[in-house]
Design a protein around this motif. Structure first.
Motif, PDB file in Angstrom:
ATOM      1  N   ALA A 190       0.441  -1.523   0.147  1.00  0.00           N
ATOM      2  CA  ALA A 190      -0.109   0.138  -0.215  1.00  0.00           C
ATOM      3  C   ALA A 190       1.029   1.614   0.413  1.00  0.00           C
ATOM      4  N   ASN A 191       0.228   2.271   1.155  1.00  0.00           N
ATOM      5  CA  ASN A 191       0.667   3.721   0.127  1.00  0.00           C
ATOM      6  C   ASN A 191       1.723   4.447   1.626  1.00  0.00           C
ATOM      7  N   ARG A 192       2.515   4.868   1.366  1.00  0.00           N
ATOM      8  CA  ARG A 192       3.484   5.100   2.840  1.00  0.00           C
ATOM      9  C   ARG A 192       2.169   6.856   2.656  1.00  0.00           C
ATOM     10  N   SER A 193       2.216   7.174   3.675  1.00  0.00           N
ATOM     11  CA  SER A 193       1.494   8.286   4.138  1.00  0.00           C
ATOM     12  C   SER A 193       1.170   9.464   3.654  1.00  0.00           C
ATOM     13  N   THR A 194       2.297  10.064   3.131  1.00  0.00           N
ATOM     14  CA  THR A 194       2.986  11.621   2.183  1.00  0.00           C
ATOM     15  C   THR A 194       1.944  10.903   1.072  1.00  0.00           C
ATOM     16  N   PHE A 195       1.769   9.789   0.477  1.00  0.00           N
ATOM     17  CA  PHE A 195       1.082  10.323  -0.510  1.00  0.00           C
ATOM     18  C   PHE A 195      -0.261   8.519  -0.553  1.00  0.00           C
ATOM     19  N   MET A 196      -1.414   8.594  -2.140  1.00  0.00           N
ATOM     20  CA  MET A 196      -2.410   7.938  -2.243  1.00  0.00           C
ATOM     21  C   MET A 196      -2.603   7.545  -3.149  1.00  0.00           C
ATOM     22  N   SER A 197      -2.921   6.279  -3.678  1.00  0.00           N
ATOM     23  CA  SER A 197      -3.703   5.964  -4.701  1.00  0.00           C
ATOM     24  C   SER A 197      -2.283   5.395  -5.442  1.00  0.00           C
ATOM     25  N   ASN A 198      -1.400   4.660  -4.713  1.00  0.00           N
ATOM     26  CA  ASN A 198      -0.275   3.984  -5.622  1.00  0.00           C
ATOM     27  C   ASN A 198      -0.328   2.262  -4.246  1.00  0.00           C
ATOM     28  N   VAL A 199      -1.234   1.328  -4.495  1.00  0.00           N
ATOM     29  CA  VAL A 199      -1.057   0.655  -4.174  1.00  0.00           C
ATOM     30  C   VAL A 199      -1.119  -0.601  -5.598  1.00  0.00           C
ATOM     31  N   VAL A 200      -0.580  -1.907  -5.032  1.00  0.00           N
ATOM     32  CA  VAL A 200       0.042  -3.332  -5.682  1.00  0.00           C
ATOM     33  C   VAL A 200      -0.853  -3.879  -4.979  1.00  0.00           C
ATOM     34  N   ASP A 201      -1.860  -4.803  -5.415  1.00  0.00           N
ATOM     35  CA  ASP A 201      -1.824  -6.218  -5.142  1.00  0.00           C
ATOM     36  C   ASP A 201      -0.957  -7.364  -5.965  1.00  0.00           C
ATOM     37  N   ASN A 202      -0.367  -8.332  -5.236  1.00  0.00           N
ATOM     38  CA  ASN A 202       0.431  -9.096  -5.617  1.00  0.00           C
ATOM     39  C   ASN A 202      -0.038 -11.192  -4.722  1.00  0.00           C
ATOM     40  N   PHE A 203      -0.191 -11.181  -5.585  1.00  0.00           N
ATOM     41  CA  PHE A 203      -1.042 -12.993  -5.116  1.00  0.00           C
ATOM     42  C   PHE A 203       0.281 -13.787  -5.616  1.00  0.00           C
ATOM     43  N   LEU A 204      -0.049 -14.707  -4.823  1.00  0.00           N
ATOM     44  CA  LEU A 204       0.948 -16.181  -5.701  1.00  0.00           C
ATOM     45  C   LEU A 204       0.858 -17.458  -5.625  1.00  0.00           C
ATOM     46  N   LEU A 205       0.000 -18.529  -6.406  1.00  0.00           N
ATOM     47  CA  LEU A 205      -0.423 -19.504  -5.515  1.00  0.00           C
ATOM     48  C   LEU A 205       0.118 -20.284  -6.154  1.00  0.00           C
ATOM     49  N   ASN A 206       0.880 -22.242  -5.615  1.00  0.00           N
ATOM     50  CA  ASN A 206       1.646 -22.324  -6.445  1.00  0.00           C
ATOM     51  C   ASN A 206       1.380 -24.191  -5.791  1.00  0.00           C
ATOM     52  N   PRO A 207       0.281 -24.607  -6.281  1.00  0.00           N
ATOM     53  CA  PRO A 207       0.225 -26.220  -6.667  1.00  0.00           C
ATOM     54  C   PRO A 207       0.852 -27.390  -6.821  1.00  0.00           C
ATOM     55  N   TYR A 208       1.526 -27.714  -5.907  1.00  0.00           N
ATOM     56  CA  TYR A 208       1.847 -29.276  -6.506  1.00  0.00           C
ATOM     57  C   TYR A 208       1.704 -30.525  -6.507  1.00  0.00           C
ATOM     58  N   ILE A 209       3.050 -31.144  -7.282  1.00  0.00           N
ATOM     59  CA  ILE A 209       2.365 -33.069  -6.597  1.00  0.00           C
ATOM     60  C   ILE A 209       4.530 -33.467  -6.125  1.00  0.00           C
ATOM     61  N   GLY A 210       4.257 -34.454  -5.411  1.00  0.00           N
ATOM     62  CA  GLY A 210       5.439 -34.906  -5.738  1.00  0.00           C
ATOM     63  C   GLY A 210       6.029 -36.173  -5.453  1.00  0.00           C
ATOM     64  N   ALA A 211       7.373 -35.969  -5.377  1.00  0.00           N
ATOM     65  CA  ALA A 211       7.452 -37.735  -4.299  1.00  0.00           C
ATOM     66  C   ALA A 211       8.610 -37.766  -3.882  1.00  0.00           C
ATOM     67  N   ARG A 212       8.907 -38.246  -2.672  1.00  0.00           N
ATOM     68  CA  ARG A 212       9.934 -38.839  -1.961  1.00  0.00           C
ATOM     69  C   ARG A 212      10.220 -39.743  -1.815  1.00  0.00           C
ATOM     70  N   PHE A 213      11.579 -40.908  -1.261  1.00  0.00           N
ATOM     71  CA  PHE A 213      12.470 -41.755  -1.365  1.00  0.00           C
ATOM     72  C   PHE A 213      13.624 -42.199  -1.549  1.00  0.00           C
ATOM     73  N   THR A 214      13.858 -43.651  -1.034  1.00  0.00           N
ATOM     74  CA  THR A 214      15.232 -43.741  -0.469  1.00  0.00           C
ATOM     75  C   THR A 214      15.594 -44.672  -1.930  1.00  0.00           C
ATOM     76  N   ALA A 215      16.821 -44.415  -2.598  1.00  0.00           N
ATOM     77  CA  ALA A 215      17.150 -45.814  -3.306  1.00  0.00           C
ATOM     78  C   ALA A 215      18.649 -45.178  -3.723  1.00  0.00           C
ATOM     79  N   PHE A 216      19.249 -45.504  -2.325  1.00  0.00           N
ATOM     80  CA  PHE A 216      21.101 -45.405  -2.481  1.00  0.00           C
ATOM     81  C   PHE A 216      20.672 -43.621  -2.135  1.00  0.00           C
ATOM     82  N   PHE A 217      20.454 -43.061  -2.832  1.00  0.00           N
ATOM     83  CA  PHE A 217      20.219 -41.850  -2.938  1.00  0.00           C
ATOM     84  C   PHE A 217      19.048 -41.135  -1.657  1.00  0.00           C
TER      85      PHE A 217
END
Length: 356
Positions: A190-217
């Motif tokens: 949003a703004n500083r107290s010295t100015f108005m009308s300078n707001v930025v909306d910033n969204f970030l969405l991260n769905p994921y799928i994965g695998a974790r396993f051991t095969a020596f490593f």
């Protein structure tokens, strides 16, 4: 999750006994080295971070689950002529049992359990901004986790913009080796107290799928999707929707690891170079992720080779990594080294006996 957590906090506090009390000290000293060689890149600048961070705190615990912790987070840049380059208060209430955690106040970011891509937080952000100012609630089950947090990042004043961030992360394991989840960030810049009308909306969405396993490593593989939703209200040009896919891979054994993160998609930081009403570029004041996710070349690849391990019952940890950042047909280099030591002795035990 929230109802169960609040009920659990209330009942354990109500049933507490005066005898179940402890006074403890927690002290951590960590040294961080982060050197980037990005000359000629349009996604970052060459610079070296070399600093030591100290976090001394003292806490009072009752009922094994409730604690009040106060202290300071102190940072000193190597080579600086100042005694301290940054000092911040640490003060928070903590509830923690086998499944639930709750934090309110100013607390260490290490208390968060969410799985966030470097598109959310870069290495340098985690070094220079290690605290959360707000609240966090999390749940960790046998095969699942969930987290909600509010971080108040900026005060409405002549010197700084008002800004806050809401974080959510949740995931679970299925079919023994596979996991899936989602991470979300909503930032209100949003703004500083010295100015108005300078707001930025910033969204970030991260769905994921994965695998974790051991095969020596030990293998950790994750396929995710990054969707940004951003709007600069100053220009009223509507929403920008940068998006792309991310494939992460990590192989490790004996503390030695090789990792690779590939991002293919649009510029996730379209307002990075834009100038606000205060005459300053938004840059990393708005975006806390790795600036290479703002590449205009559609493809970004990060390869890391390093060593990461803890010793002495996890009280000492070491990390060293050589990173190759690739985009636009060029390779850029980054070196990271981190060493930390943490102690947490009990000063007075539950019977109010002083510990030697």
């Amino acid at each position: 999750m929230v109802k169960k957590l609040l009920a659990c906090i209330f009942m354990t506090a109500l049933c507490g006994t005066v005898a179940a009390q402890e006074l403890f000290f927690s002290g951590e000293v960590s040294t961080h080295f982060d050197n980037t060689e990005y000359t000629g890149s349009d996604c970052g600048t060459s610079r070296t971070i070399f600093a030591v961070r100290m976090t001394p705190t003292i806490g009072y615990r009752w009922n094994d689950r409730h604690s009040v912790i106060v202290g300071a987070e102190l940072l000193k840049d190597f080579g600086s002529s100042r005694f301290l380059d940054d000092a911040n208060m640490v003060a928070y209430y903590r509830f923690k049992n086998e499944k639930y955690g709750a934090y309110a106040g100013i607390f260490e970011r290490d208390n968060l359990i969410g799985r966030y891509s470097r598109a959310f937080y870069s290495d340098s952000t985690l070094i220079y901004n290690p605290l959360v100012q707000g609240i966090a609630m999390n749940y960790r089950g046998r095969n699942s986790f969930a987290e909600f947090a509010i971080d108040w990042e900026g005060l409405y004043s002549p010197q700084t913009r008002e800004k806050f961030r809401i974080l959510f992360s949740a995931g679970g394991v299925f079919a023994k080796y596979f996991d899936a989840g989602v991470s979300f960030s909503m930032q209100h810049y949003a703004n500083r107290s010295t100015f108005m009308s300078n707001v930025v909306d910033n969204f970030l969405l991260n769905p994921y799928i994965g695998a974790r396993f051991t095969a020596f490593f030990d293998f950790d593989i994750r396929l995710g999707y990054l969707l940004g939703m951003q709007r600069d209200r100053m220009l009223e040009e509507g929403w920008k929707l940068p998006m792309g896919g991310e494939l992460g891979f990590r192989m490790s054994r004996w503390g030695v690891f090789i990792s690779n993160d590939l991002y293919v998609g649009g510029n996730l930081m379209p307002f990075y170079d834009r100038t606000g009403k205060d005459g300053l570029a938004y840059a990393d004041d708005l975006y806390t992720g790795d600036p290479f996710y703002g590449t205009p070349h559609k493809v970004y690849n990060r390869t890391g080779i390093g060593y990461e391990r803890s010793f002495a019952n996890d009280s000492v940890s070491v990390r060293a990594e050589m990173v190759l950042q690739c985009t636009g047909g060029h390779v850029y280099y980054q070196q990271l080294v981190g060493i930390s030591a943490r102690i947490c002795p009990t000063l007075y035990d539950k019977r109010n006996h002083k510990r030697n």
